[in-house]
Enzyme design. Structure first.
Site, PDB file in Angstrom:
ATOM      1  N   LYS A  40      36.191  59.189  68.346  1.00  0.00           N
ATOM      2  CA  LYS A  40      37.239  58.356  67.882  1.00  0.00           C
ATOM      3  C   LYS A  40      37.277  59.152  66.259  1.00  0.00           C
ATOM      4  CE  LYS A  40      37.787  54.135  65.443  1.00  0.00           C
ATOM      5  NZ  LYS A  40      37.893  52.601  65.359  1.00  0.00           N
TER       6      LYS A  40
ATOM      7  N   GLU B  83      32.238  58.300  65.746  1.00  0.00           N
ATOM      8  CA  GLU B  83      33.588  58.490  64.850  1.00  0.00           C
ATOM      9  C   GLU B  83      33.438  59.457  63.697  1.00  0.00           C
ATOM     10  OE1 GLU B  83      34.912  54.619  63.491  1.00  0.00           O
ATOM     11  OE2 GLU B  83      36.436  55.438  62.429  1.00  0.00           O
TER      12      GLU B  83
HETATM   13  P1  13P Z   1      41.476  51.917  60.978  1.00  0.00           P
HETATM   14  O1  13P Z   1      42.366  51.794  62.397  1.00  0.00           O
HETATM   15  O2  13P Z   1      42.115  50.743  60.177  1.00  0.00           O
HETATM   16  O3  13P Z   1      41.434  53.323  60.605  1.00  0.00           O
HETATM   17  O4  13P Z   1      40.192  51.278  61.562  1.00  0.00           O
HETATM   18  C1  13P Z   1      39.600  52.066  62.532  1.00  0.00           C
HETATM   19  C2  13P Z   1      38.108  51.960  62.466  1.00  0.00           C
HETATM   20  O5  13P Z   1      37.414  51.341  63.281  1.00  0.00           O
HETATM   21  C3  13P Z   1      37.470  52.665  61.211  1.00  0.00           C
HETATM   22  O6  13P Z   1      36.149  52.727  61.356  1.00  0.00           O
END
Ligand code: 13P
Length: 342
Positions: free
Chosen positions: A219, A177
């Site tokens: 992500k 991510e």
């Molecule tokens: P959001 O969809 O609220 O941005 O959260 C996703 C997430 O896991 C952030 O690390």
């Protein structure tokens, strides 16, 4: 190509019509979410709230996996069933947030690096023993005219790849991510440029550190105009620029891109995903791993009261269903009225 369990797990997480619930808010973040309903975050209330989400009837039709915080993966439902087992019994894969959060990047101003590599190999083995099938590590980058620096981009890419390699060794699918934060007044062009540079560094490091991208998920943020920009790009432009960026920088071997919502409204997050899927097929599954955009309505409907559990579950199921429709490009705003909770 030899298929293995990691490939199968990654594919199952982006199975048709399904996406991931990010319910891995740290203690600090969940307090911020509870603040919006004027609730003090206690262990008991965090357990109750998560139990309501995880036992939502029928949600397994739309949700393939749930990301859990360290506390939650060790908690149980009221009947004593550990949360990971409860989810697995419903066909929903449990996963763990394994980073230790953001720290100030040394010798840099207003930039962060994600920590948590020390001892990670042993923690991953423990999470796997608790039932986790996948993991998440989040790095963030702020956009200004000068930032992010190359230093920040490469330091975080290196850490993301070290995490991903350790996950694969432990038999867990790493969700990688890199979140380019969309706060500020930047143009969509600037978001496109920064997201491109970040993804380029991430895939260079993943390759150099021998990570098998077929057994990973990405992500990312969507490519957006800054939230405070005067003239913000509309749904189709966001979908086009986001796709263009990923076509250039994400290997086709990555089985799925599971977007974060990052502070977009619930409806925007759904509409953007829908627009991207409407122009498919694409090399990767395009799905969701939303936190706020799946939970916002549910949290407000719950309001800290068990008596509101059914209303909260209805709200959560509705958002999950809308995003499931967005996976096939068949979502329409008119669908919001069916089963929505104010
Ligand atoms: P959001 O969809 O609220 O941005 O959260 C996703 C997430 O896991 C952030 O690390």
């Amino acid at each position: 190509m030899i298929h293995n369990e990691l490939h199968e797990t990654a594919k199952a997480l982006v199975a048709p019509g399904k996406g991931i619930l990010a319910a891995d808010e740290s203690d600090t973040t969940i307090q911020k979410r509870f603040d919006t309903i004027h609730l003090e975050s206690t262990e008991e209330l965090r357990q109750a709230y998560r139990e309501i989400l995880f036992t939502t009837p029928g949600v397994e039709e739309f949700i393939s996996g749930v990301i859990l915080f360290d506390e939650t993966i060790r908690q149980s439902a009221s009947d004593g069933t550990p949360f990971p087992q409860l989810l697995a019994a419903r066909g929903i894969m449990p996963g763990a947030k394994v980073d230790h959060g953001l720290q100030r990047l040394a010798l840099a101003e207003n930039e962060t690096v994600t920590e948590g590599l020390d001892g990670l190999r042993d923690r991953l083995i423990e999470y796997r023993g608790l039932g986790a099938r996948f993991a998440k590590w989040r790095a963030t980058y702020s956009i200004t005219d000068e930032l992010p620096s190359d230093y920040c981009i490469w330091a975080n890419a290196h850490a993301l790849a070290r995490y991903a390699a350790l996950c694969q060794e432990a038999g867990l699918v790493p969700i990688v991510e890199p979140e380019v934060l969309q706060d500020g007044t930047h143009s969509i062009e600037r978001s496109y440029h920064v997201t491109s540079r970040v993804l380029d560094a991430v895939y260079t490091e993943l390759f150099d550190q021998r990570v098998d991208v077929f057994g990973t998920l990405l992500k990312p943020n969507m490519v957006l105009s800054g939230y405070d920009a005067a003239d913000r790009a509309g749904i189709d432009e966001v979908a086009d620029r986001t796709l263009e960026c990923f076509y250039k920088h994400v290997p086709a071997g990555v089985p799925g891109i599971v977007f974060l919502s990052g502070g977009q409204s619930d409806e925007d997050a759904t509409a953007h995903l829908n627009a991207m899927n409407a122009s498919g097929p694409h090399p990767w599954e395009l799905s969701f791993s939303y936190g706020r955009a799946l939970q916002g309505h549910a949290l407000r409907a719950w309001d800290g009261e068990w008596a509101n559990a059914a209303a909260a579950q209805q709200a959560f199921r509705h958002r999950a269903k809308m995003n499931s429709a967005a996976r096939t490009g068949t979502y329409t705003p008119a669908m919001e009225r069916e089963g929505a909770v104010a």
